[in-house]
Design a protein around this motif. Structure first.
Motif, short mmCIF file in Angstrom:
data_model
loop_
_atom_site.label_atom_id
_atom_site.label_comp_id
_atom_site.label_asym_id
_atom_site.label_seq_id
_atom_site.Cartn_x
_atom_site.Cartn_y
_atom_site.Cartn_z
N LEU A 198 -34.46 0.80 -40.20
CA LEU A 198 -35.60 0.00 -39.74
C LEU A 198 -35.16 -1.04 -38.71
CD1 LEU A 198 -37.43 -0.57 -43.15
CD2 LEU A 198 -38.12 0.96 -41.30
N ARG A 199 -34.05 -1.73 -39.00
CA ARG A 199 -33.58 -2.78 -38.08
C ARG A 199 -33.20 -2.20 -36.73
NH1 ARG A 199 -28.87 -5.32 -36.27
NH2 ARG A 199 -27.53 -3.76 -37.27
N LEU A 200 -32.45 -1.10 -36.73
CA LEU A 200 -31.98 -0.52 -35.48
C LEU A 200 -33.11 0.15 -34.70
CD1 LEU A 200 -28.60 0.91 -36.83
CD2 LEU A 200 -28.90 -1.07 -35.33
N THR A 201 -34.09 0.70 -35.42
CA THR A 201 -35.26 1.26 -34.74
C THR A 201 -36.04 0.15 -34.04
OG1 THR A 201 -35.43 3.11 -36.30
CG2 THR A 201 -37.41 2.54 -35.05
N GLU A 202 -36.16 -1.00 -34.69
CA GLU A 202 -36.83 -2.14 -34.06
C GLU A 202 -36.05 -2.62 -32.83
OE1 GLU A 202 -39.78 -3.58 -34.62
OE2 GLU A 202 -40.14 -1.93 -36.01
N ARG A 203 -34.73 -2.58 -32.93
CA ARG A 203 -33.90 -2.93 -31.77
C ARG A 203 -34.23 -2.01 -30.59
NH1 ARG A 203 -31.87 -7.56 -32.94
NH2 ARG A 203 -29.67 -7.82 -33.55
N ARG A 204 -34.33 -0.72 -30.86
CA ARG A 204 -34.62 0.24 -29.79
C ARG A 204 -35.99 -0.02 -29.18
NH1 ARG A 204 -37.15 5.26 -29.47
NH2 ARG A 204 -36.39 6.53 -27.73
N ILE A 205 -36.99 -0.27 -30.02
CA ILE A 205 -38.34 -0.56 -29.50
C ILE A 205 -38.31 -1.80 -28.63
CG2 ILE A 205 -40.67 -1.24 -30.18
CD1 ILE A 205 -40.29 0.48 -32.71
N ALA A 206 -37.62 -2.84 -29.09
CA ALA A 206 -37.55 -4.08 -28.31
C ALA A 206 -36.85 -3.86 -26.98
CB ALA A 206 -36.82 -5.15 -29.12
N LEU A 207 -35.81 -3.01 -26.96
CA LEU A 207 -35.11 -2.71 -25.71
C LEU A 207 -36.03 -2.01 -24.71
CD1 LEU A 207 -31.64 -1.55 -27.07
CD2 LEU A 207 -32.00 -3.36 -25.37
N ILE A 208 -36.80 -1.03 -25.19
CA ILE A 208 -37.72 -0.32 -24.29
C ILE A 208 -38.77 -1.28 -23.75
CG2 ILE A 208 -39.47 1.49 -24.16
CD1 ILE A 208 -37.87 3.07 -26.21
N GLN A 209 -39.26 -2.15 -24.62
CA GLN A 209 -40.28 -3.11 -24.17
C GLN A 209 -39.73 -4.05 -23.11
OE1 GLN A 209 -41.51 -4.92 -27.84
NE2 GLN A 209 -43.06 -3.36 -28.27
N HIS B 108 -43.43 1.06 -11.62
CA HIS B 108 -44.41 1.40 -12.64
C HIS B 108 -44.19 2.79 -13.20
CE1 HIS B 108 -46.72 -1.22 -9.60
NE2 HIS B 108 -46.21 -2.01 -10.53
N PHE B 109 -43.90 3.76 -12.33
CA PHE B 109 -43.80 5.13 -12.79
C PHE B 109 -42.61 5.34 -13.72
CE2 PHE B 109 -46.17 5.41 -8.76
CZ PHE B 109 -47.33 6.03 -9.24
N GLU B 110 -41.52 4.62 -13.48
CA GLU B 110 -40.38 4.69 -14.38
C GLU B 110 -40.74 4.14 -15.76
OE1 GLU B 110 -36.88 2.88 -12.76
OE2 GLU B 110 -37.28 3.63 -10.75
N ALA B 111 -41.48 3.03 -15.79
CA ALA B 111 -41.87 2.42 -17.06
C ALA B 111 -42.82 3.32 -17.83
CB ALA B 111 -42.51 1.06 -16.81
N ILE B 112 -43.74 4.00 -17.13
CA ILE B 112 -44.77 4.81 -17.79
C ILE B 112 -44.14 5.91 -18.65
CG2 ILE B 112 -46.55 6.55 -17.34
CD1 ILE B 112 -47.46 4.76 -14.99
N ALA B 113 -43.12 6.58 -18.15
CA ALA B 113 -42.52 7.71 -18.88
C ALA B 113 -41.98 7.27 -20.24
CB ALA B 113 -41.41 8.33 -18.03
N GLU B 114 -41.21 6.18 -20.26
CA GLU B 114 -40.64 5.73 -21.54
C GLU B 114 -41.72 5.17 -22.45
OE1 GLU B 114 -36.09 4.49 -21.65
OE2 GLU B 114 -37.17 3.35 -20.12
N LEU B 115 -42.69 4.47 -21.88
CA LEU B 115 -43.75 3.89 -22.71
C LEU B 115 -44.64 4.97 -23.32
CD1 LEU B 115 -44.73 0.79 -20.55
CD2 LEU B 115 -43.66 0.77 -22.81
N PHE B 116 -44.89 6.06 -22.61
CA PHE B 116 -45.65 7.17 -23.18
C PHE B 116 -44.92 7.74 -24.40
CE2 PHE B 116 -48.75 8.35 -19.70
CZ PHE B 116 -49.85 8.41 -20.55
N ALA B 117 -43.60 7.95 -24.29
CA ALA B 117 -42.82 8.50 -25.41
C ALA B 117 -42.82 7.54 -26.58
CB ALA B 117 -41.40 8.80 -24.95
N LEU B 118 -42.67 6.24 -26.30
CA LEU B 118 -42.65 5.26 -27.38
C LEU B 118 -44.02 5.13 -28.04
CD1 LEU B 118 -41.03 3.19 -28.93
CD2 LEU B 118 -41.57 1.49 -27.17
#
Length: 363
Positions: A256-267, A279-289
């Motif tokens: 749980l902790r490390l998954t939250e770390r990954r989410i925070a990094l993507i954000q 924008h287009f670079e951000a969209i790809a990762e945000l769609f997957a997340l």
């Protein structure tokens, strides 16, 4: 428990050392030039004096007290001849003065996905899942000593094993992690518990934590490009669900902790990509997340803003509708204030502020 040095005589120490190497009574007798029944007598006294249950416990104790350490294996091919020297070579050595150990190769431990351990680039077989969980717990300890009770609580939780299996698992891990033909043990033991030998392990979680400190510094300095670069390096360390498949409360909490770390990094990476106009670079990762975290309103809001900035207003509104339905179906709650506000701004056709403007941080 009494200590080996204060309780055992020199001959008994030699017997315990040979037992720890996996030698039979007849091989020990031949090596020490004593009758075989004398070996059995020595072993019986060793078990009684040290409070050990059986021969297997004596083997584990020999490793834990440092009398022997893993080398080329618990037995040499010519065991009888090795025993004849009264100390077994080259698998073990006594503590104290002696040859300088050969350099220990670095062992790479990957926890940001299914547990993976490589020594000199070669994957190691660490046995069954609970035994793997012991090594994972020591790796997560970041060099500190982890007590047996911590290992029991973290791996077995409310259903501890009926026997004291932790020393046995550590013994097996030491054999799997043996440093080539060198005498060094990569798992150290003292009266407080176990720890990984300093400087011998490269753990991906520790690497990620160092990158997080660099990201925080770059973020405070407003170094947008550096933040994105460092976030990318940290995210590349993830190979799937952290500690996937490992049992126990510790592994679950760390997942749980490390998954939250990954989410925070993507954000954080996406926020700075949007400020840079990427924008287009951000969209790809945000769609997957967003697909993996359909109830995460912050991720949905960021995806909506990225889509809007990229001229995809209809898709941005569709993200809000999907998120609203999932929140209602799964949690029975409406969207929060921030997500509703973003939806209303996009619905009104408000233009996102230009990247780098004072209002860009809000978007």
């Amino acid at each position: 428990m009494p200590t080996t040095a204060t309780v055992l005589r020199q001959q008994e120490r030699r017997v315990l050392q040979a037992v720890g190497c996996g030698l039979r009574d007849d091989e020990i007798a031949a090596g020490l030039a004593i009758p075989e029944d004398a070996v059995a007598g020595h072993l019986a006294r060793i078990l009684a004096e040290l409070g050990l249950r059986d021969r297997a416990a004596a083997i584990v104790h020999a490793f834990d007290c440092g009398l022997v350490v893993p080398g080329s294996g618990p037995r040499t091919r010519d065991a009888g001849r090795a025993a004849a020297t009264a100390t077994v070579r080259p698998a073990v050595r006594l503590r104290g003065p002696g040859p300088v150990p050969v350099p220990v190769p670095t062992v790479r431990v990957s926890l940001l996905g299914p547990l993976q351990v490589r020594q000199d680039g070669r994957p190691l077989n660490l046995g069954h899942l609970r035994q793997q969980a012991v090594l994972a717990a020591l790796a997560l300890g970041a060099g500190r000593t982890v007590s047996r009770q911590e290992l029991l609580d973290g791996i077995w939780g409310m259903e501890p094993p009926h026997t004291n299996v932790v020393p046995v698992y550590v013994y097996r891990l030491r054999k799997a992690l043996r440093a080539g033909d060198g005498p060094a043990s990569l798992i150290e033991h003292d009266r407080c518990g176990y720890r990984l030998a300093p400087g011998t392990f490269d753990v991906d979680v520790a690497h990620m934590e160092r990158l997080l400190a660099e990201i925080a510094r770059a973020d405070r300095a407003g170094e947008a490009t550096e933040v994105v670069r460092l976030c990318t390096r940290a995210l590349d360390l993830f190979r799937g669900e952290p500690l996937a498949g490992l049992p126990g409360p510790l592994a679950e909490a760390e997942r749980l902790r490390l998954t939250e770390r990954r989410i925070a990094l993507i954000q954080r990476k996406s926020q700075w990509q949007l400020r840079l106009g990427r924008h287009f670079e951000a969209i790809a990762e945000l769609f997957a997340l967003a697909a993996a975290q359909p109830l995460n309103e912050t991720v949905a809001m960021m995806l909506m803003r990225a889509l809007c900035r990229g001229g995809r207003r209809t898709e941005a509104l569709a993200v809000f509708d999907r998120t609203r339905r999932r929140l209602a179906e799964d949690l029975g709650v409406p969207p929060g204030h921030m997500l509703r506000g973003t939806y209303e701004e996009i619905l009104r056709g408000d233009r996102p502020p230009a990247a780098g403007s004072p209002a860009a941080g809000r978007w």
